[in-house]
Design a protein around this motif. Structure first.
Motif, PDB file in Angstrom:
ATOM      1  N   ALA A   1       0.252  -1.481  -0.067  1.00  4.76           N
ATOM      2  CA  ALA A   1      -0.014  -0.175  -0.038  1.00  4.76           C
ATOM      3  C   ALA A   1       1.322   1.517   0.650  1.00  4.76           C
ATOM      4  O   ALA A   1       0.314   2.668  -1.016  1.00  4.76           O
ATOM      5  CB  ALA A   1      -1.001  -0.487   1.482  1.00  4.76           C
ATOM      6  N   ALA A   2       1.962   1.375   1.005  1.00  5.67           N
ATOM      7  CA  ALA A   2       2.926   2.657   0.498  1.00  5.67           C
ATOM      8  C   ALA A   2       3.445   2.323  -0.148  1.00  5.67           C
ATOM      9  O   ALA A   2       3.597   3.897  -0.972  1.00  5.67           O
ATOM     10  CB  ALA A   2       4.012   2.169   2.298  1.00  5.67           C
ATOM     11  N   MET A   3       4.232   1.371  -1.390  1.00  7.83           N
ATOM     12  CA  MET A   3       4.828   1.063  -2.948  1.00  7.83           C
ATOM     13  C   MET A   3       3.241   2.420  -3.448  1.00  7.83           C
ATOM     14  O   MET A   3       4.065   3.278  -4.606  1.00  7.83           O
ATOM     15  CB  MET A   3       4.941   0.592  -3.299  1.00  7.83           C
ATOM     16  CG  MET A   3       5.977  -0.448  -1.915  1.00  7.83           C
ATOM     17  SD  MET A   3       7.740   1.779  -2.316  1.00  7.83           S
ATOM     18  CE  MET A   3       8.320   1.187  -3.571  1.00  7.83           C
ATOM     19  N   ALA A   4       2.288   1.622  -3.599  1.00  6.49           N
ATOM     20  CA  ALA A   4       1.324   2.409  -3.866  1.00  6.49           C
ATOM     21  C   ALA A   4       0.771   3.622  -4.178  1.00  6.49           C
ATOM     22  O   ALA A   4       0.786   4.585  -4.919  1.00  6.49           O
ATOM     23  CB  ALA A   4       0.140   1.465  -4.235  1.00  6.49           C
ATOM     24  N   GLU A   5       1.333   3.966  -3.128  1.00  5.80           N
ATOM     25  CA  GLU A   5       0.927   5.342  -2.355  1.00  5.80           C
ATOM     26  C   GLU A   5       2.095   6.590  -3.045  1.00  5.80           C
ATOM     27  O   GLU A   5       2.116   7.923  -3.929  1.00  5.80           O
ATOM     28  CB  GLU A   5       0.921   6.156  -0.671  1.00  5.80           C
ATOM     29  CG  GLU A   5       1.200   7.232  -0.690  1.00  5.80           C
ATOM     30  CD  GLU A   5      -0.344   8.298  -0.872  1.00  5.80           C
ATOM     31  OE1 GLU A   5      -0.761   8.917  -1.204  1.00  5.80           O
ATOM     32  OE2 GLU A   5      -1.614   6.990  -1.050  1.00  5.80           O
TER      33      GLU A   5
END
Length: 428
Positions: free
Chosen positions: A148-152
């Motif tokens: 999720a952090a990388m998608a952000e």
């Protein structure tokens, strides 16, 4: 059980922290982090007949060394990166280090944490980050939070602050080694270093090997998460399919690419420590020295037994990497310690079908210092006719043989659960 990972680039293979970059990191951190004490521990020094020094990163201002790498990395960002903000994924000490850095530098940060993260850790991150940090709870695992952090980052252009696999992170952690050499007048023979992703040992080790090449760097991992040990043995990055996450500050499925390549050059030996032994050392440090450490923080001390003959008469440093231990875990820590030390035993006992069988068990089977700490009938109805799950705590490990013998002598049919992990975890 494992997946080799051969992905590598020339930049990673050629990178090795330079002394001048580590000195620059020290200057960056001078007014932010504590120069933590390096103190002799009398109990350990007497036990091992050595000069045992503890590097007290548990006393750092976010209670772990992670602030060093996090601040050094975030401070290195350019104006556009600062304006866009940063992102990290962590369920523990890295999140706190990033949050503190955001607050100190006035940078907006998003901290992705698994939904299963204890409330105490979430509150700590919010406390350190204050109005500069937003905590985003997502998924049940670190991997889900990381995704999720990388998608952000992909969506917004924010910079991802890696917990260990980044040159600036590694150079920040290296300042622990710089401080150790500044704080000692005698040569250090051994440094025992806990390993998670490898940021601490690759940074510290790179500085020590350049400034004090005769010092031996000993890496320590929990038995249930030997990612660095297996990778070094295979001479390639190994990703573990399953790990024991109990030592949460040092339980990773894959160490970093940068950190692995540096570690190959600086680690002299690798040791694995059972999780139960780590728990014993946590309790001993608290009871004997009033030192509170998290499981990863006790790794270096828990490994000393394996080197007891080699360290006699030597100068030895153990890194106490952190003290973010949730008090609600203490019962679990005590239980794991007792099981490892052979002082806690679980049985399924089938009582003879006679009146007073339970009283006979207490009177004729238990020794004078034995204590029943768990008792549960396995059936809700006709309980007295069904087997019972019984946990017994001993004062002395040697009392176990007599306990089992007395069960047999008095016709108590039992099944020993400690040696049946699947059944044991289900029942207890």
């Amino acid at each position: 059980m494992m997946h080799p990972d051969n992905k590598k680039n020339t930049q990673e293979e050629n990178y090795f922290p330079k002394v001048e970059d580590i000195l620059a990191a020290k200057l960056t951190l001078n007014n932010v982090v504590e120069t933590t004490p390096l103190t002799k521990n009398r109990n350990l020094s007497t036990k091992y007949q050595a000069n045992i020094l503890l590097k007290r990163e548990d006393l750092q201002n976010v209670r772990s060394y992670k602030i060093r790498g996090a601040f050094n990395k975030i401070k290195s960002l350019n104006n556009d990166q600062i304006k866009a903000g940063i992102v990290c994924a962590s369920a523990g000490n890295h999140a706190q280090g990033v949050a503190y850095s955001c607050q100190m530098l006035g940078i907006e940060g998003l901290i992705y944490m698994p939904s299963t993260t204890p409330k105490q850790k979430i509150n700590q991150v919010k406390m350190f980050g204050q109005d500069k940090v937003k905590v985003v709870l997502t998924g049940d695992t670190y991997d889900a939070a990381y995704t999720a952090a990388m998608a952000e980052c992909d969506k917004t252009g924010r910079t991802f602050i890696h917990p260990f696999d980044d040159p600036k992170i590694i150079e920040g952690q290296a300042t622990v080694g710089l401080e150790i050499l500044e704080q000692t007048t005698e040569p250090i023979d051994y440094i025992f270093v806990p390993i998670g992703g490898g940021g601490l040992i690759s940074g510290l080790g790179s500085y020590i090997k350049q400034m004090s090449p005769e010092t031996k760097i000993i890496g320590i991992e929990p038995e249930g998460a030997p990612a660095m040990d297996w990778s070094l043995r295979a001479n390639q990055l190994i990703e573990l399919e399953e790990i024991d996450k109990f030592v949460d500050g040092a339980a990773v499925q894959r160490v970093g690419s940068y950190t692995f390549d540096i570690s190959k050059k600086v680690i002299d030996d690798m040791l694995l420590v059972p999780e139960g032994k780590i728990c014993t050392k946590i309790l001993e440090l608290y009871n004997f020295d009033a030192i509170v450490v998290e499981p990863a923080g006790a790794l270096s001390i828990a490994a000393l037994d394996q080197y007891k003959d080699k360290i006699k008469g030597k100068n030895v440093v153990c890194i106490l990497s952190g003290s973010n231990n949730d008090i609600t875990r203490m019962e679990d820590i005590k239980e794991r310690s007792l099981l490892y030390e052979g002082l806690k035993h679980y049985f399924i006992v089938r009582f003879p079908q006679r009146a007073g069988a339970l009283r006979d068990f207490v009177d004729k089977v238990l020794g004078p210092t034995d204590d029943i700490t768990h008792f549960e009938y396995s059936k809700k109805t006709s309980r007295e006719k069904g087997p019972a799950i019984i946990g017994i705590e001993l004062q002395n490990k040697a009392d176990f043989k007599g306990l089992v013998q007395r069960m047999e002598d008095n016709d108590f049919v039992m099944e020993y659960l400690n040696e049946k992990p699947d059944l044991f975890q289900y029942l207890v």
